[in-house]
Design a protein around this motif. Structure first.
Motif: not given
Length: 294
Positions: A205-230
């Motif tokens: 949601a970069v366009p909705q951040r009013a110029g503030r950089e997102p904080v990225v905790g980790v990257e994921a390449v698939a849904a299961d990987e993302a949900l494990e990180a969550v």
């Protein structure tokens, strides 16, 4: 001397764009990785293919000589792959997927085509390939989340859905029935890889951040990987409402988010692919009502 088709595709993209950054965007790779592969090709051939200057790139005579032959080789290979896929079947299509599609969109359509003798193969791609194989010719059509950077694709939007957030079940926001995006801006996010291009920015949601950089905790390449990180508390992630239903987990909570435009799920194909079977397959899926999901 063996040259990989990937290196030829990289060479052709740079030769057509005459710009390494634009070619990298077209190929969904990083500019340094693209430059490295082109340099490797030049070393293998013992030839300089590009004249690199401060602000311009031009083909050398050797590069200009190689370009049409490289295009022919790639076109011949792509045609051979399509012919091999179609062997023994009246029609053969490979369908790319980035995540489970669900939503009762594809099951009945795929079944009806298979009953007619079509051979339909499903190919799952990671988020590091936002075209799900279309850019490389590995797939014929693909279910994609928009936006996609490539101007070489045609798309039909199939569904528009509100964006939700996935948090660890113990996260304080999991107790809320709904979450304002403003309250998520400072949270660490699970991000798609950089090669996902504008799709990464959309799910952050970069366009909705009013110029503030997102904080990225980790990257994921698939849904299961993302949900494990969550679930591990490494970050939160945005996802479409339908995917919140497709991936139920006791250690993850899903909540709708206010303040974001909807996500769009589309069926995509190469704009220059005019095969009747592709057109027939696309036509079998009704387009979403433009008024939905706003």
């Amino acid at each position: 001397m063996d040259v990989h088709l990937r290196e030829l595709r990289y060479f052709v993209a740079v030769a057509e764009e005459l710009h390494f950054s634009r070619a990298a965007e077209r190929l969904f790779v990083s500019q340094p990785a693209l430059s490295k592969q082109v340099r490797a090709l030049e070393r293998q051939l013992g030839l300089a293919l590009f004249d690199r200057r401060a602000r311009t790139v031009a083909l050398t005579p050797a590069g200009a000589e190689l370009l049409p032959r490289a295009r022919d080789l790639l076109a011949g290979w792509d045609a051979a792959v399509r012919a091999a896929r179609g062997a023994g079947a009246a029609v053969s299509l490979t369908v790319g997927l980035q995540t489970a599609v669900g939503r009762d969109l594809q099951r009945s359509v795929l079944q009806s085509f298979r009953e007619r003798g079509w051979r339909i193969t499903l190919r799952l791609s990671g988020w590091d390939d936002p075209t799900a194989g279309l850019a490389t010719g590995a797939t014929d059509v693909a279910f994609l989340w928009l936006p996609v950077a490539s101007g070489d694709l045609a798309v039909r939007v199939l569904a528009r859905e509100r964006r939700w957030v996935a948090t660890a079940a113990a996260h304080p926001m999991a107790a809320r029935p709904e979450v304002d995006f403003a309250d998520l801006r400072d949270e660490p996010f699970v991000a798609l890889p950089g090669t996902a291009g504008p799709l990464r920015d959309f799910w952050l949601a970069v366009p909705q951040r009013a110029g503030r950089e997102p904080v990225v905790g980790v990257e994921a390449v698939a849904a299961d990987e993302a949900l494990e990180a969550v679930a591990a508390g490494l970050g939160v992630v945005l996802l479409a409402e339908g995917n919140a239903r497709l991936y139920p987990r006791p250690d993850v909570a899903y909540r709708p988010v206010r303040g974001l435009p909807p996500a769009e799920l589309a069926l995509a194909w190469r704009a220059d692919d005019h095969r009747p079977e592709v057109a027939e397959f696309v036509a079998a899926f009704p387009a979403a009502d433009p008024a939905t999901g706003g």
